[in-house]
Design an enzyme around this catalytic site. Sequence first.
Site, short mmCIF file in Angstrom:
data_model
loop_
_atom_site.label_atom_id
_atom_site.label_comp_id
_atom_site.label_asym_id
_atom_site.label_seq_id
_atom_site.Cartn_x
_atom_site.Cartn_y
_atom_site.Cartn_z
CE1 TYR A 138 4.72 18.34 -30.66
CE2 TYR A 138 4.87 18.49 -33.21
CZ TYR A 138 4.41 19.07 -31.95
OH TYR A 138 4.89 20.57 -32.15
CE LYS A 186 1.11 21.59 -14.77
NZ LYS A 186 1.07 23.08 -14.41
CG ASP A 218 2.08 26.21 -15.09
OD1 ASP A 218 3.40 25.88 -14.43
OD2 ASP A 218 1.11 26.29 -13.94
CG ASP A 242 4.97 23.47 -31.18
OD1 ASP A 242 5.43 24.73 -32.24
OD2 ASP A 242 3.25 23.35 -31.29
CG ASP A 246 4.95 29.43 -31.78
OD1 ASP A 246 6.47 29.59 -32.46
OD2 ASP A 246 4.34 29.97 -32.67
C1 IPM Z 1 6.96 23.91 -35.44
C2 IPM Z 1 5.98 23.43 -36.51
C3 IPM Z 1 5.32 22.05 -36.31
C4 IPM Z 1 5.58 21.55 -35.33
C5 IPM Z 1 4.00 22.02 -36.90
C6 IPM Z 1 4.21 22.29 -38.67
C7 IPM Z 1 4.04 20.38 -37.59
O1 IPM Z 1 5.03 24.51 -35.36
O2 IPM Z 1 8.15 23.50 -35.86
O3 IPM Z 1 7.45 24.20 -34.47
O4 IPM Z 1 4.47 21.82 -34.51
O5 IPM Z 1 6.82 21.32 -34.30
MG MG Z 2 5.71 25.43 -33.96
#
Ligand code: IPM
Ligand code: MG
Length: 356
Positions: A138, A186, A218, A242, A246
Amino acid sequence: MAHKIAVLAGDGIGPEVTAEAVRVLKGVRDDLEFEEALVGGAAYDAVGRPLPDATLALCRASDAVLLGAVGGPKWDHVEPAELRPEVGALLPLRAELNLYANVRPAKTLRALLMASPLKGDRGLVDLVVMRELTGGIYFGRPRERRDQGNTAVDTCIYSRHEIERIAVRAFEIARQRRHEVVSVDKANVLETSRLWREVVDDVAKQHQDVKCSHMLVDNCAMQLIRDPQQFDVILTENMFGDILSDEASMITGSLGLLPSASLSEAKNGRVFGLYEPVHGSAPDIAGQGRANPIAAILSAAMLLKYSFQDNAGAQRIEDAVDAALTDGVRTADIFEKGTKLVTTSEMGEAIVRRLA
Ligand code: IPM
Ligand code: MG
């Protein structure tokens, strides 16, 4: 002395849900002082930048930051891209405030278990993703387009120091939970991952009461679906975190209800942190009183726990949320037959009323 909380409500449903989080905090403590500042698209519209200096200064002068949500279709095509809310506000906030430890709990709320996409009780999880938030791909340099735009470069860099400090945080959090850390990388391909593994092993030696193991990313993505209950604390780098956070949050069936904390170093015995819902700004339902404030309210609970070591206050909020849900109080996103449909502020009110 009053503690100062910077309130950055942001865009879309941000202001509505943040207002309820502030209301709940006021219901738990009377020593908090709130000050608002602009962030995201709202700040871009007002002053031409998604993260104004005044906002950053307020954050620095505060004990903790409560963030709503930023972004929306209105600003998706702003040029240059660095002025868009997500990249222009969130990433610099993380970097400038040194918020390197992102704590993302994924805990199934029992009353909502049926919303999990996993069958039966398998969706009943209680894990935390500890994501490194200020390093890796990032933020790596160089990062550019080359050869007349036909080649693109991103760089993943990690130093021992960066890995060590997030690993220490992960082990400390595991000590307050089930004492297990799975470090995800990884290492069969990436040099940064091989360093990651080495450093995590060193940190593990100083935390022998916590069980530590390694898993390839993975495989972890697969294990989260196969048997998510095996996880207590997942420790990982920025981009893997990230993606996995999710995935983990979806297992609970209520991604929209999850809180998060982004923590910096402790100073004067207090951990500086930014607290925000995992969900986005949901511009399609903004301003209609339909948003679910629970993620923002649980983020306020994390604020009490991590920034003020007020575990009792945090627990009171979590219990009140549970009680409201158990009593069938529902915003539109989680409404089902036989439950009571309420607005954003009515949900906030229902939770405040149930604070023990
Ligand atoms: C998160 C979001 C952010 C990230 C984006 C919006 C930049 O997906 O906070 O997980 O990738 O960190
Ligand atoms: Mg995210």
